[in-house]
Design a protein around this motif. Sequence first.
Motif, short mmCIF file in Angstrom:
data_model
loop_
_atom_site.label_atom_id
_atom_site.label_comp_id
_atom_site.label_asym_id
_atom_site.label_seq_id
_atom_site.Cartn_x
_atom_site.Cartn_y
_atom_site.Cartn_z
N ARG A 80 0.82 -1.22 0.00
CA ARG A 80 0.00 0.00 0.00
C ARG A 80 0.85 1.26 0.00
O ARG A 80 0.43 2.30 -0.52
CB ARG A 80 -0.95 0.00 1.20
N LEU A 81 2.08 1.17 0.57
CA LEU A 81 2.94 2.35 0.67
C LEU A 81 3.91 2.50 -0.49
O LEU A 81 4.70 3.45 -0.51
CB LEU A 81 3.72 2.31 1.99
N GLY A 82 3.89 1.57 -1.46
CA GLY A 82 4.73 1.80 -2.64
C GLY A 82 5.53 0.65 -3.17
O GLY A 82 6.19 0.78 -4.21
N ILE A 83 5.52 -0.51 -2.51
CA ILE A 83 6.20 -1.68 -3.06
C ILE A 83 5.33 -2.30 -4.15
O ILE A 83 4.16 -2.60 -3.92
CB ILE A 83 6.50 -2.72 -1.96
N THR A 84 5.89 -2.49 -5.33
CA THR A 84 5.09 -2.97 -6.47
C THR A 84 5.30 -4.45 -6.79
O THR A 84 4.56 -5.02 -7.58
CB THR A 84 5.45 -2.17 -7.74
N LYS A 85 6.31 -5.06 -6.17
CA LYS A 85 6.60 -6.49 -6.38
C LYS A 85 7.24 -7.02 -5.12
O LYS A 85 8.10 -6.37 -4.53
CB LYS A 85 7.55 -6.69 -7.57
#
Length: 287
Positions: free
Chosen positions: A220-225
């Motif tokens: 939710r805070l910005g990790i995409t993988k």
Amino acid sequence: MLISSKDLLLTARAGGFAIPHFNFWDEISARTHVAAAEQKHVPILLAWAQKHEADISIDEALNLGKFYGAQAKVPIVLHLDHGFSPDLVKYGVNHGFTSVMIDASAEKFDKNVAMTKDVVDYAHQRGVVVEAEIGHVGTGLSEDDANQYTEVEAAVEFVKRTQVDSLAVSIGTSHGVYKSAKTPHLNFERLSELRKAVPIPLVLHGGSSSGDDNLNKAARLGITKVNIYTDLANAALHEAQAQKYASVLKMIEAEQDAIKSLDEHYIDVFDTVKLNQVETATALGAL
């Protein structure tokens, strides 16, 4: 179908969720990861790591990945994970990986930049995206270990100089099995700072046993993988050992069930959107 990771990670970045990255180490794990993705109707990264070449060679991994990825009913990114050798990574680029990682994170900053830029230039000319790492993710960290968190200014400079497509960052997770039974503490403040400052998708290694709430919040805070391997391998091994007096077929079925169950669990943890939602986001210009 086999695709690049570029659009997927950008969509995840815009949508506040993560794409699962599942490592495979044999034919059973490769086939099962794809089956889980199809069951949940989501895209995944199907990944082979250089450290597994003693068990499964890069050519065997390419054959398996291309076969199962091409016939999959959902998008599959065939990813080369933790390539420490630039020559091996370039071989992967030329022979079918749709995404590669050059890992020079153990090197000094300038050497990491130079090695990464060399691979990026080579891969981009051939239409393949590149992941790199800055801030070293440890191995078997305990709560008292001093993890090398990724520095924001260094990450910004690294991306600017290398033009890499995605960046693995260190916020407190660890490769392998944690020495402590406690759920690790993740530095979400650092993650938020990185998300604001770094213009490309951020990825997280060492997802296994890092805590479902931690991983969901990271997405939710910005990790995409998020990379998952150790939990999957341990689950498969446990089931295989439990079936030691059963038939080979029963052993394989038990391994598949264990892997698929964990895959589906992590897909839910990461809030990975279903395929039709990804397609809708793309059509609306979210990329």
